[in-house]
Design a protein around this motif. Structure first.
Motif, mmCIF file in Angstrom:
data_model
loop_
_atom_site.group_PDB
_atom_site.id
_atom_site.type_symbol
_atom_site.label_atom_id
_atom_site.label_comp_id
_atom_site.label_asym_id
_atom_site.label_seq_id
_atom_site.Cartn_x
_atom_site.Cartn_y
_atom_site.Cartn_z
ATOM 1 N N ALA A 117 5.681 6.790 12.886
ATOM 2 C CA ALA A 117 4.868 5.889 12.066
ATOM 3 C C ALA A 117 3.488 5.675 12.680
ATOM 4 O O ALA A 117 3.365 5.319 13.848
ATOM 5 N N CYS A 118 2.465 5.915 11.889
ATOM 6 C CA CYS A 118 1.108 5.904 12.412
ATOM 7 C C CYS A 118 0.124 5.809 11.254
ATOM 8 O O CYS A 118 0.343 6.404 10.205
ATOM 9 N N HIS A 119 -0.937 5.062 11.480
ATOM 10 C CA HIS A 119 -1.975 4.967 10.449
ATOM 11 C C HIS A 119 -3.052 6.013 10.645
ATOM 12 O O HIS A 119 -3.847 6.279 9.751
ATOM 13 N N LEU A 120 -3.109 6.603 11.843
ATOM 14 C CA LEU A 120 -4.216 7.499 12.182
ATOM 15 C C LEU A 120 -3.902 8.962 11.906
ATOM 16 O O LEU A 120 -4.612 9.836 12.371
ATOM 17 N N ARG A 121 -2.865 9.225 11.157
ATOM 18 C CA ARG A 121 -2.577 10.585 10.754
ATOM 19 C C ARG A 121 -2.937 10.818 9.285
ATOM 20 O O ARG A 121 -3.097 11.946 8.860
ATOM 21 N N GLY A 122 -3.049 9.753 8.531
ATOM 22 C CA GLY A 122 -3.414 9.859 7.124
ATOM 23 C C GLY A 122 -3.709 8.466 6.600
ATOM 24 O O GLY A 122 -2.814 7.773 6.121
ATOM 25 N N TYR A 123 -4.954 8.060 6.715
ATOM 26 C CA TYR A 123 -5.326 6.667 6.484
ATOM 27 C C TYR A 123 -5.693 6.438 5.011
ATOM 28 O O TYR A 123 -6.843 6.226 4.669
ATOM 29 N N THR A 124 -4.683 6.464 4.171
ATOM 30 C CA THR A 124 -4.954 6.277 2.737
ATOM 31 C C THR A 124 -5.382 4.856 2.407
ATOM 32 O O THR A 124 -5.818 4.600 1.281
ATOM 33 N N VAL A 125 -5.273 3.959 3.356
ATOM 34 C CA VAL A 125 -5.814 2.599 3.163
ATOM 35 C C VAL A 125 -7.282 2.691 2.734
ATOM 36 O O VAL A 125 -7.758 1.886 1.913
ATOM 37 N N ALA A 126 -7.982 3.670 3.289
ATOM 38 C CA ALA A 126 -9.402 3.818 2.955
ATOM 39 C C ALA A 126 -9.596 3.932 1.455
ATOM 40 O O ALA A 126 -10.486 3.302 0.877
ATOM 41 N N GLU B 16 -6.956 3.440 -0.987
ATOM 42 C CA GLU B 16 -6.135 2.514 -1.762
ATOM 43 C C GLU B 16 -6.655 1.070 -1.736
ATOM 44 O O GLU B 16 -6.467 0.320 -2.681
ATOM 45 N N VAL B 17 -7.282 0.698 -0.652
ATOM 46 C CA VAL B 17 -7.765 -0.689 -0.528
ATOM 47 C C VAL B 17 -9.288 -0.762 -0.485
ATOM 48 O O VAL B 17 -9.898 -1.589 -1.156
ATOM 49 N N LEU B 18 -9.885 0.118 0.313
ATOM 50 C CA LEU B 18 -11.307 -0.032 0.621
ATOM 51 C C LEU B 18 -12.222 0.793 -0.271
ATOM 52 O O LEU B 18 -13.454 0.648 -0.211
ATOM 53 N N GLY B 19 -11.644 1.684 -1.068
ATOM 54 C CA GLY B 19 -12.462 2.440 -2.017
ATOM 55 C C GLY B 19 -13.241 3.576 -1.397
ATOM 56 O O GLY B 19 -14.288 3.960 -1.923
ATOM 57 N N ILE B 20 -12.756 4.132 -0.270
ATOM 58 C CA ILE B 20 -13.427 5.237 0.415
ATOM 59 C C ILE B 20 -12.531 6.465 0.405
ATOM 60 O O ILE B 20 -11.415 6.381 0.911
ATOM 61 N N PRO B 21 -12.898 7.605 -0.135
ATOM 62 C CA PRO B 21 -14.161 7.820 -0.853
ATOM 63 C C PRO B 21 -14.101 7.337 -2.304
ATOM 64 O O PRO B 21 -15.128 7.105 -2.906
ATOM 65 N N ILE B 22 -12.887 7.222 -2.866
ATOM 66 C CA ILE B 22 -12.743 6.674 -4.225
ATOM 67 C C ILE B 22 -11.608 5.656 -4.211
ATOM 68 O O ILE B 22 -10.687 5.750 -3.410
ATOM 69 N N LYS B 23 -11.690 4.700 -5.123
ATOM 70 C CA LYS B 23 -10.669 3.651 -5.163
ATOM 71 C C LYS B 23 -9.450 4.132 -5.950
ATOM 72 O O LYS B 23 -9.566 4.640 -7.062
ATOM 73 N N THR B 24 -8.285 3.969 -5.310
ATOM 74 C CA THR B 24 -7.026 4.210 -6.016
ATOM 75 C C THR B 24 -6.186 2.938 -5.970
ATOM 76 O O THR B 24 -6.460 2.031 -5.173
ATOM 77 N N ASP B 25 -5.167 2.877 -6.815
ATOM 78 C CA ASP B 25 -4.351 1.664 -6.941
ATOM 79 C C ASP B 25 -3.300 1.627 -5.826
ATOM 80 O O ASP B 25 -2.438 2.510 -5.763
ATOM 81 N N PRO B 26 -3.335 0.622 -4.956
ATOM 82 C CA PRO B 26 -2.384 0.595 -3.839
ATOM 83 C C PRO B 26 -0.928 0.406 -4.261
ATOM 84 O O PRO B 26 -0.019 0.715 -3.479
ATOM 85 N N LEU B 27 -0.711 -0.095 -5.462
ATOM 86 C CA LEU B 27 0.662 -0.359 -5.901
ATOM 87 C C LEU B 27 1.261 0.823 -6.661
ATOM 88 O O LEU B 27 2.426 0.781 -7.056
ATOM 89 N N ILE C 60 0.891 -1.175 0.000
ATOM 90 C CA ILE C 60 0.000 0.000 0.000
ATOM 91 C C ILE C 60 0.923 1.217 0.000
ATOM 92 O O ILE C 60 1.317 1.733 1.044
ATOM 93 N N GLN C 61 1.265 1.662 -1.197
ATOM 94 C CA GLN C 61 2.365 2.617 -1.345
ATOM 95 C C GLN C 61 2.096 3.947 -0.636
ATOM 96 O O GLN C 61 3.004 4.554 -0.080
ATOM 97 N N GLY C 62 0.867 4.417 -0.687
ATOM 98 C CA GLY C 62 0.568 5.702 -0.053
ATOM 99 C C GLY C 62 0.852 5.698 1.432
ATOM 100 O O GLY C 62 1.234 6.728 2.006
ATOM 101 N N MET C 63 0.681 4.541 2.066
ATOM 102 C CA MET C 63 0.931 4.465 3.503
ATOM 103 C C MET C 63 2.408 4.647 3.829
ATOM 104 O O MET C 63 2.762 5.086 4.923
#
Lengths: 615, 88
Positions: free
Chosen positions: A462-471, A473-484, A448-451
């Motif tokens: 290192a923290c996921h709760l400062r910018g959760y691009t997983v939403a 890159e993986v989950l499609g929230i609000p729009i789906k982007t390519d995690p790679l 998940i490159q954005g992370m």
């Protein structure tokens, strides 16, 4: 205003509690909680301050929506300079404590100095007093909460406290409230311990009055609650499965850090997943998960409440662990499980209980154990040093280390240093999977490159709760982007970071952002308190907060070279899954990120950026 | 037979209930399907409502909604499906 307009300042050295007015001009510029408390912090504390010294301050802060009818409006944050990182620390917690503080008539508590001997603070509405805590020192958070209720003859007291980890200087010690809600990261509990402050017990009966436009506020909060209820994630997925639903998702996409990031997929993921928590155990036919639970005012209720198998080796003859308590969230399940190759769900649950009981961050603890297990496999650390054989996959080593870290016994104090200091001490600093000294959460940046960019630039390490691009890159929230893909991630990370700073400053839970955008938050704030809470200005507020934190870190000595990832992630390609052959492409994203931020090549906000944001 | 393939179908979260009871603990079923099968043919075997299939991964890679009616599979593919989920 949904503010009490009042700060409690506690000088622990002098033993005094004084009231002062909240700076309402700052509240219009920095919103509240994370933003407003950080403003107070950077104005009052030198960036060079030693985190564990009396000169460091510790702020417990609510947001304007804390204690109101806004959904999830029960949050508070603890702001200080973190001992794990040396950077600004801001750890956010739910439960009921934050709302209680607000209802007692206080927006914020600022602790300064250091008590000569252990104390706790008791707040009953307008009255705040320091008390001797000698009899509580050495007790766990699970002992402290009932003890204080008994002392004050008040079953409704809400309590934030530290366990033995905070007393012993575990550098990732947490502040625990309501038994299993945590301001978990960066060692805010260690700072509390360094001040000889054991607990803050609060009783508030005043409510939160002064909402600017009550009718509009009711309408706005009802509309926003309808959005949460109608959204499949916040209305169904999170209540039923919690954050743990991600275990199989992230493993499937090949971004599950495994065995200290040597692998990106864990063969045991299914055994420690949300689905496994729901399944009847073979031993007793009961499921690990008992129920879900909500924090104050929350209409999502993602919290997990679990019961251990009483025949499991960890709790045989230990009935104190047989009751229902805070179960595994995804990050904890990952750090205690996949990061160490352990797939024993009951062992992970027990270790999580211990983390709550004695107050330390399961992410940093679990990730540090991962480094210890790798050093053991390499022969650098031995059974004689550790007190147990500790290969990857050993549940017994994991739970033994949890107990040692909680009690400060055996190898525990070494694990309490965190992986950066521990691996350096034993000659292998490259095995520390950290940024700015803080351990990674549960997403491998190779998959998940954005992370990777979000971790590298996070203001608290290192923290996921400062910018959760997983939403996205993986989950499609609000729009789906390519995690790679690395292209476009700089802007994505910045947008998530700025928006998250607003959610963290408003007094609400960031999980609302799976359904809400800032457009849903704006009308709630606008009806609650004076100020310009238009969408444009909220985005500006988020960006201002981010840059304020960054300026503090820069002044504390952090530079562009600290916006980096561990060598392993930059040079060792993922071995399996969709990211097979890929390393983290940080170098492709970081320059663009600096440009997007309006920073120079050294990662410093330019004069134009500082002026634009009014810093 | 060359015209059939084996595909592993994984149904997670609330979709797990569509699997037969004996498969729910593993959340997966191995299906033998025609090589021409598309996503609808796989989930149709368990009466999974197509609108419930929000996140669809084929060997871990996202299958966009625009391709779900036409994309076919190869022998050994793993198809994992979730309703809308999130965490953190």
């Amino acid at each position: 205003m949904a503010w009490q307009r009042k700060i409690l300042r506690v000088d622990l050295t002098a033993g005094t509690c004084t009231s002062e007015p909240l700076n309402m001009e700052w509240a219009k510029i920095y919103l509240g909680q994370r933003g407003l408390a950080t403003k107070y912090f950077v104005e009052e504390v030198a960036p060079s301050v030693e985190p564990m010294s009396p000169a460091n301050k510790l702020i417990f802060a609510t947001g304007p929506l804390t204690g109101t009818m806004a959904s999830t409006g029960g949050r508070y944050s603890v702001i200080t300079k973190g001992p794990l990182t040396g950077a600004i620390a801001c750890s956010n917690s739910g439960g009921y404590w934050g709302a209680e503080l607000k209802m007692a008539g206080w927006d914020m508590v600022i602790f300064e100095g250091r008590a000569a001997s252990p104390v706790y603070l008791h707040i009953e509405n307008d009255t705040a007093t320091l008390h001797d805590a000698s009899a509580l020192w050495g007790k766990t958070t699970w002992d402290v909460e009932p003890a204080l209720r008994k002392i004050h003859q008040d079953s409704q007291l809400k309590i934030s406290s530290i366990g033995r980890a905070g007393e012993n200087g575990v550098l990732y010690a947490a502040v625990i409230n309501d038994l299993h809600r945590a301001a978990g990261r960066s060692g805010v509990g260690a700072v509390m311990g360094s001040k000889n402050l054991k607990a803050i017990a609060v009783r508030g009966t005043k409510g939160v009055a002064g909402v600017k436009d009550p009718k509009a506020f009711m309408k706005a909060t009802q509309a926003a609650k309808a959005v949460l209820a109608g959204n499949a994630v916040t209305g169904e997925g999170l209540p039923k499965f919690g954050t743990q639903v991600l275990m199989n998702v992230i493993n499937e996409v090949g971004a599950m850090p495994t065995r200290n990031f040597r692998d990106v997929q864990f063969e045991g993921a299914k055994d420690i997943s949300a689905e496994a928590m729901h399944a009847p155990r073979e031993s007793d036919g009961k499921a690990n998960l008992v129920t879900n639970q909500a924090c104050f005012g929350c209409t999502i209720a993602c919290g997990r409440i679990s019961k251990l198998d009483q025949t499991h080796y960890t709790v045989v003859n230990k009935p104190e662990y047989w009751g229902a308590s805070g179960g595994l969230e995804y990050e904890a399940a990952w750090a205690l499980g996949s990061a160490n190759g352990v797939n024993d769900l009951e062992a992970l649950t027990y270790a999580n209980f211990v983390c709550n009981e004695d107050g330390f961050d399961p992410i940093s603890f679990g990730a540090t154990v991962g480094a210890v297990m790798e050093l053991y496999q390499m022969g650098v650390l031995t059974k004689e040093q550790l007190g147990i054989e500790a290969p990857f996959g050993s549940a017994k080593a994991l739970t033994y280390f949890a107990e040692c870290t909680a009690k400060g016994e055996g190898f525990g104090p070494e694990i309490g240093l965190g992986s950066k200091r521990l691996t350096a001490k034993y000659g292998h600093p490259d095995l520390s999977m950290t940024v700015k000294g803080q351990e990674f959460p549960a997403y491998d940046p190779r998959g998940i490159q954005g992370m990777g960019l979000a971790y590298a630039t996070s203001n608290r390490g290192a923290c996921h709760l400062r910018g959760y691009t997983v939403a996205s890159e993986v989950l499609g929230i609000p729009i789906k982007t390519d995690p790679l893909e690395t292209e476009g991630k700089a802007g994505l990370v910045k947008a998530f970071q700025d928006a998250t700073a607003v959610f963290d400053s408003a007094g609400i839970c960031v999980f609302t952002s799976f359904a809400w955008t800032l457009a849903d938050v704006a009308p709630q704030l606008d009806a609650a308190c004076e100020g310009d809470w238009s969408l444009d200005n909220l985005n500006m507020v988020g960006e201002r907060i981010w840059n304020m934190e960054r300026q503090f870190n820069n002044a504390a000595g952090f530079t562009a070279k600290d916006d980096n990832l561990p060598k392993r992630l930059l040079t060792e390609a993922a071995k399996t899954g969709p990211a097979k052959g890929l390393v983290a492409g940080l170098d492709k994203m970081l320059p663009e990120y600096y440009a997007e931020r309006g920073w120079d090549t050294e990662g410093r906000p330019t004069a134009a950026t500082v002026e634009r944001l009014g810093l | 037979m060359a015209d059939t393939i084996r595909v592993t179908l994984k149904l997670y979260a609330t979709l797990g209930k569509y699997l037969p009871a004996e498969l729910r603990r593993s959340n997966e079923a191995v299906l033998e399907v025609p090589a021409s099968a598309v996503l609808g043919d796989l989930i149709g075997q368990f009466s999974v409502p197509p609108p419930s299939c929000f996140l669809v991964l084929v060997n871990g890679v996202f299958l966009p909604p625009s391709q779900r009616a036409t994309a076919t599979f190869v022998d050994g593919d793993v198809v994992a499906i979730w309703p809308p989920v999130a965490g953190g």
